[in-house]
Design an enzyme around this catalytic site. Structure first.
Site, PDB file in Angstrom:
ATOM      1  N   GLY A 231       3.049  13.311  -2.679  1.00  0.00           N
ATOM      2  CA  GLY A 231       2.884  13.464  -4.122  1.00  0.00           C
ATOM      3  C   GLY A 231       4.018  12.966  -4.991  1.00  0.00           C
TER       4      GLY A 231
ATOM      5  NE  ARG B 275     -18.307   9.008   2.647  1.00  0.00           N
ATOM      6  CZ  ARG B 275     -17.945   7.732   2.507  1.00  0.00           C
ATOM      7  NH1 ARG B 275     -16.691   7.421   2.283  1.00  0.00           N
ATOM      8  NH2 ARG B 275     -18.851   6.783   2.587  1.00  0.00           N
TER       9      ARG B 275
ATOM     10  NE  ARG C  87     -10.451  13.291   2.961  1.00  0.00           N
ATOM     11  CZ  ARG C  87     -10.703  13.195   4.258  1.00  0.00           C
ATOM     12  NH1 ARG C  87     -11.624  12.353   4.682  1.00  0.00           N
ATOM     13  NH2 ARG C  87     -10.038  13.928   5.122  1.00  0.00           N
ATOM     14  CB  ILE C  88     -13.414   5.295   0.575  1.00  0.00           C
ATOM     15  CG1 ILE C  88     -12.275   4.382   1.043  1.00  0.00           C
ATOM     16  CG2 ILE C  88     -14.467   4.509  -0.199  1.00  0.00           C
ATOM     17  CD1 ILE C  88     -12.665   3.414   2.117  1.00  0.00           C
ATOM     18  CG  LEU C  89     -13.247   8.935  -4.528  1.00  0.00           C
ATOM     19  CD1 LEU C  89     -12.564   8.808  -5.887  1.00  0.00           C
ATOM     20  CD2 LEU C  89     -13.579  10.399  -4.241  1.00  0.00           C
TER      21      LEU C  89
ATOM     22  CG  ASN D 282      -6.473   3.824  -6.133  1.00  0.00           C
ATOM     23  OD1 ASN D 282      -5.859   4.841  -5.788  1.00  0.00           O
ATOM     24  ND2 ASN D 282      -6.633   2.790  -5.326  1.00  0.00           N
TER      25      ASN D 282
ATOM     26  CG  HIS E 100      -3.785  -0.833  -2.983  1.00  0.00           C
ATOM     27  ND1 HIS E 100      -4.285  -0.110  -1.922  1.00  0.00           N
ATOM     28  CD2 HIS E 100      -3.399  -2.027  -2.473  1.00  0.00           C
ATOM     29  CE1 HIS E 100      -4.221  -0.837  -0.824  1.00  0.00           C
ATOM     30  NE2 HIS E 100      -3.685  -2.008  -1.132  1.00  0.00           N
TER      31      HIS E 100
ATOM     32  CG  ASP F 205      -8.083  -0.418  -2.338  1.00  0.00           C
ATOM     33  OD1 ASP F 205      -7.999   0.631  -3.006  1.00  0.00           O
ATOM     34  OD2 ASP F 205      -7.698  -0.491  -1.145  1.00  0.00           O
TER      35      ASP F 205
ATOM     36  CD  GLU G 133       3.105   3.109  -5.316  1.00  0.00           C
ATOM     37  OE1 GLU G 133       2.587   4.225  -5.449  1.00  0.00           O
ATOM     38  OE2 GLU G 133       3.109   2.505  -4.219  1.00  0.00           O
TER      39      GLU G 133
HETATM   40  C1  GAR Z   1       1.647   5.479  -2.670  1.00  0.00           C
HETATM   41  O1  GAR Z   1       2.408   4.414  -2.191  1.00  0.00           O
HETATM   42  C2  GAR Z   1       0.287   4.983  -3.139  1.00  0.00           C
HETATM   43  O2  GAR Z   1       0.320   3.713  -3.702  1.00  0.00           O
HETATM   44  C3  GAR Z   1      -0.469   4.964  -1.832  1.00  0.00           C
HETATM   45  O3  GAR Z   1      -0.066   6.132  -1.173  1.00  0.00           O
HETATM   46  C4  GAR Z   1       1.273   6.445  -1.541  1.00  0.00           C
HETATM   47  C5  GAR Z   1       1.307   7.876  -1.986  1.00  0.00           C
HETATM   48  O4  GAR Z   1       2.609   8.334  -2.104  1.00  0.00           O
HETATM   49  N1  GAR Z   1      -1.872   4.933  -2.039  1.00  0.00           N
HETATM   50  C6  GAR Z   1      -2.712   4.334  -1.210  1.00  0.00           C
HETATM   51  O5  GAR Z   1      -2.355   3.776  -0.191  1.00  0.00           O
HETATM   52  C7  GAR Z   1      -4.178   4.435  -1.608  1.00  0.00           C
HETATM   53  N2  GAR Z   1      -4.963   3.627  -0.750  1.00  0.00           N
HETATM   54  P1  GAR Z   1       2.904   9.768  -2.711  1.00  0.00           P
HETATM   55  O6  GAR Z   1       2.046  10.765  -1.933  1.00  0.00           O
HETATM   56  O7  GAR Z   1       4.366   9.979  -2.484  1.00  0.00           O
HETATM   57  O8  GAR Z   1       2.538   9.725  -4.161  1.00  0.00           O
END
Ligand code: GAR
Length: 208
Positions: A16, A69, A95-97, A111, A113, A149, A178
């Site tokens: 998170g 799901r 998870r894919i929605l 989202n 990525h 994505d 990010e």
């Molecule tokens: C982040 O790097 C995000 O971009 C990625 O998971 C990580 C979450 O980090 N998301 C994906 O790969 C979605 N397919 P966090 O739990 O520290 O926020």
């Protein structure tokens, strides 16, 4: 819409840190929204703890407790509706929605990525980037459509891929971007500045 305060529902699966960047930006007054609820699909997700520490309702909708799901997504939608959520923010939600969920919040799901889409979609972006040998990676924030994505791209940030990078070192470099970009994009949405035309998203100038 632009003048009504948006209520965010943030969906997470893990530690998170993206969620934390949004919590911090809201607290600093840089994102003019309320975080109505944080949902995780597994009880051990540290994101739940981060939300609770910030006084935000945090609910585990444990995927393992649902038959399929659709039942799982129904439960997610119920929680989001109860919290009055107007924008769904996927922040490390792994998870894919299905189209069922996407239609319920059409045009109101974002989202992040950890690669430069449309390259390297899927759950192992850093691994795939390193295996391919590209020299630049980054992150992409996009609206969610019914594909994986594949929705309209709102913003991207690039970072170099360095010799000797591991998934961890590259991941840390991307995460920094990010944490800067996601709150910024959410604020653009809150200001009503994102204009979507087909695949293209324009960021309208700031209103004076
Ligand atoms: C982040 O790097 C995000 O971009 C990625 O998971 C990580 C979450 O980090 N998301 C994906 O790969 C979605 N397919 P966090 O739990 O520290 O926020």
């Amino acid at each position: 819409m632009a003048n009504e305060k948006q209520v965010l529902g943030v969906l997470c699966s893990g530690r998170g840190t993206d969620l934390q960047s949004i919590i911090d930006a809201v607290a600093r007054g840089e994102v003019h929204a309320t975080i109505g609820v944080v949902l995780a699909d597994k009880p051990e997700a540290y994101a739940l703890e981060r939300a609770r520490k910030a006084g935000i309702p945090a609910v585990c909708v444990n995927r393992k407790e649902y038959e399929d799901r659709e039942q799982f997504e129904k439960a997610l939608i119920e929680e989001l509706a109860q919290a009055g959520v107007t924008l769904v923010v996927l922040a490390g939600f792994m998870r894919i929605l299905t189209p069922y969920f996407v239609r319920a919040y059409a045009g109101r799901i974002m989202n992040i990525h950890p690669a430069l889409l449309p390259s390297f979609p899927g759950a192992h972006a850093h691994r795939d980037v390193l295996a391919y040998g590209v020299k630049v990676s980054g992150c992409t924030i996009h609206f969610v459509d019914e594909g994986t994505d594949s929705g309209p791209i709102i913003a991207q940030a690039a970072v170099p891929v360095l010799d000797g990078d591991t998934e961890e070192t590259l991941g840390a470099r991307v995460l920094k971007e990010e944490h800067r970009l996601y709150p910024q994009v959410i604020e653009w949405y809150c200001e009503g500045r994102l204009q979507v035309e087909g695949r293209k998203v324009c960021v309208l100038p700031e209103k004076s």
